[in-house]
Write a protein that holds these residues in place. Structure first.
Motif, PDB file in Angstrom:
ATOM      1  N   LEU A  76      -1.631  -0.901  -1.825  1.00  0.00           N
ATOM      2  CA  LEU A  76      -2.538  -1.050  -0.524  1.00  0.00           C
ATOM      3  C   LEU A  76      -2.469  -0.353   0.470  1.00  0.00           C
ATOM      4  O   LEU A  76      -1.264   0.245   1.028  1.00  0.00           O
ATOM      5  N   TYR A  77      -3.401   0.118   1.284  1.00  0.00           N
ATOM      6  CA  TYR A  77      -3.515   0.946   2.377  1.00  0.00           C
ATOM      7  C   TYR A  77      -3.924   0.185   3.549  1.00  0.00           C
ATOM      8  O   TYR A  77      -5.119  -0.437   3.511  1.00  0.00           O
ATOM      9  N   GLU A  78      -3.190   0.203   4.687  1.00  0.00           N
ATOM     10  CA  GLU A  78      -3.513  -0.710   5.853  1.00  0.00           C
ATOM     11  C   GLU A  78      -3.430   0.292   6.929  1.00  0.00           C
ATOM     12  O   GLU A  78      -2.270   0.585   7.455  1.00  0.00           O
ATOM     13  N   ASP A  79      -4.457   0.625   7.713  1.00  0.00           N
ATOM     14  CA  ASP A  79      -4.243   1.394   9.153  1.00  0.00           C
ATOM     15  C   ASP A  79      -4.663   0.743  10.278  1.00  0.00           C
ATOM     16  O   ASP A  79      -5.917   0.166  10.365  1.00  0.00           O
ATOM     17  N   LEU A  80      -3.802   0.427  11.225  1.00  0.00           N
ATOM     18  CA  LEU A  80      -3.787  -0.444  12.291  1.00  0.00           C
ATOM     19  C   LEU A  80      -3.944   0.514  13.598  1.00  0.00           C
ATOM     20  O   LEU A  80      -3.683  -0.325  14.761  1.00  0.00           O
ATOM     21  N   GLU A  81      -3.697   1.718  13.114  1.00  0.00           N
ATOM     22  CA  GLU A  81      -3.553   2.612  14.580  1.00  0.00           C
ATOM     23  C   GLU A  81      -4.555   2.516  15.479  1.00  0.00           C
ATOM     24  O   GLU A  81      -4.421   2.798  16.739  1.00  0.00           O
ATOM     25  N   VAL A  94      -4.111   3.702  -8.001  1.00  0.00           N
ATOM     26  CA  VAL A  94      -5.317   3.157  -7.106  1.00  0.00           C
ATOM     27  C   VAL A  94      -4.945   2.747  -5.777  1.00  0.00           C
ATOM     28  O   VAL A  94      -3.785   2.071  -5.690  1.00  0.00           O
ATOM     29  N   LEU A  95      -5.661   3.342  -4.615  1.00  0.00           N
ATOM     30  CA  LEU A  95      -5.349   2.823  -3.315  1.00  0.00           C
ATOM     31  C   LEU A  95      -6.250   1.996  -2.820  1.00  0.00           C
ATOM     32  O   LEU A  95      -7.553   2.146  -3.252  1.00  0.00           O
ATOM     33  N   ILE A  96      -6.119   0.841  -2.460  1.00  0.00           N
ATOM     34  CA  ILE A  96      -6.979  -0.287  -1.922  1.00  0.00           C
ATOM     35  C   ILE A  96      -7.036  -0.415  -0.434  1.00  0.00           C
ATOM     36  O   ILE A  96      -5.940  -0.778   0.028  1.00  0.00           O
ATOM     37  N   SER A  97      -8.163  -0.368   0.122  1.00  0.00           N
ATOM     38  CA  SER A  97      -8.260  -0.336   1.638  1.00  0.00           C
ATOM     39  C   SER A  97      -9.679  -0.922   2.034  1.00  0.00           C
ATOM     40  O   SER A  97     -10.447  -1.332   1.155  1.00  0.00           O
ATOM     41  N   LEU A  98      -9.595  -1.245   3.338  1.00  0.00           N
ATOM     42  CA  LEU A  98     -10.791  -1.884   3.946  1.00  0.00           C
ATOM     43  C   LEU A  98     -11.964  -0.875   4.132  1.00  0.00           C
ATOM     44  O   LEU A  98     -12.907  -0.904   3.822  1.00  0.00           O
ATOM     45  N   ASP A  99     -11.556   0.344   4.405  1.00  0.00           N
ATOM     46  CA  ASP A  99     -12.110   1.560   5.177  1.00  0.00           C
ATOM     47  C   ASP A  99     -11.692   2.746   4.345  1.00  0.00           C
ATOM     48  O   ASP A  99     -10.512   2.800   3.881  1.00  0.00           O
ATOM     49  N   ILE A 100     -12.531   3.682   4.319  1.00  0.00           N
ATOM     50  CA  ILE A 100     -12.393   5.146   3.890  1.00  0.00           C
ATOM     51  C   ILE A 100     -12.315   6.051   5.338  1.00  0.00           C
ATOM     52  O   ILE A 100     -12.976   6.169   6.185  1.00  0.00           O
TER      53      ILE A 100
END
Length: 258
Positions: A248-253, A41-47
């Motif tokens: 956890l997946y966190e994308d800040l780019e 499972v990947l958990i993220s704010l956005d898809i």
């Protein structure tokens, strides 16, 4: 014992019942098969496209996202739009997508609880009103706004340049309200319960209204006021499903900080 999507849904429902989400929200299983075995499972704010590619490459067949991939009804799903591309890519690769949004925001151990905990507020309590359960209040003393701003930057692990201030500076800072994400609608409740509100997505006229109402608002960005709730969710699920890997997946780019 194998874990399937229904098991994950049931566990999420116990933490924050899906039926408590706002009427306009779209929560629950958005894409997928309720009886498919959960691998990872990947958990993220956005898809995002990058998240889906990450899921494919890491052999992950389940995504739990805070923000729903589908909000408004769609008349078609095609590769003409980024949304369509993301949905088709997920379906072709048997990726389940679960949304866990406003029901988690207002839960006793949800987004705003974890935000208050991350800020290390004391005597944390949830303000329960008939039409609102989003505001959490805690206690922490600060000598001035500069020390508060530096503290938020440190505790939320965010660039201090992203923190914006609005309204009238309080004479004392003892009680602090928090609402992760867009929380301006709860300013009046926060004003009655605290010296200031930490939230996000404050617009020009919101700041004016705060000033006119002798209140102070700290905009700590949508991402940084909600990501710690997602991290908290990961901890809760790992306790229930020791045989499932959660990441956890966190994308800040997309953020430009100069």
């Amino acid at each position: 014992m194998e874990t399937n999507i229904n098991n994950i849904i049931d566990a999420l429902d116990k933490i924050a019942p899906f039926e408590t989400a706002e009427e306009w929200d779209n929560v629950g299983l958005i894409v997928g098969d309720r009886f498919s075995k959960v691998k990872k499972v990947l958990i993220s704010l956005d898809i995002t496209e990058k998240l889906i590619e990450k899921a494919i490459k890491s052999n992950c067949n389940t995504i739990i996202a805070h923000h729903p991939i589908i909000f408004a009804p769609q008349s078609s799903i095609t590769t003409d739009s980024q949304l369509g591309k993301n949905l088709i890519r997920a379906i072709k690769n048997d990726i389940n997508i679960i949304s866990y949004h406003t029901n988690y925001d207002k839960a006793p151990k949800g987004t705003n609880y974890w935000l208050a905990k991350k800020l290390e507020l004391e005597n944390i309590r949830q303000i329960i009103k008939e039409d609102c359960q989003y505001v959490f209040v805690g206690e922490k003393n600060f000598k001035n706004i500069d020390s508060l701003k530096a503290y938020i930057s440190d505790k939320l692990e965010m660039p201090i340049e992203l923190i914006k201030l609005y309204g009238k500076k309080p004479k004392t800072i003892n009680k602090i309200s928090v609402v992760g994400g867009s929380g301006i609608d709860f300013m009046d409740i926060a004003k009655n319960e605290s010296d200031l509100l930490i939230t996000a997505d404050i617009k020009h006229h919101d700041g004016q209204r705060a000033y006119e109402n002798n209140f102070f608002i700290v905009d700590a960005s949508h991402h940084y006021t909600e990501i710690h709730g997602i991290k908290g969710l990961k901890k809760l699920l790992e306790k229930d499903f020791k045989e499932v890997e959660f990441a956890l997946y966190e994308d800040l780019e997309y953020m430009v900080v100069e």
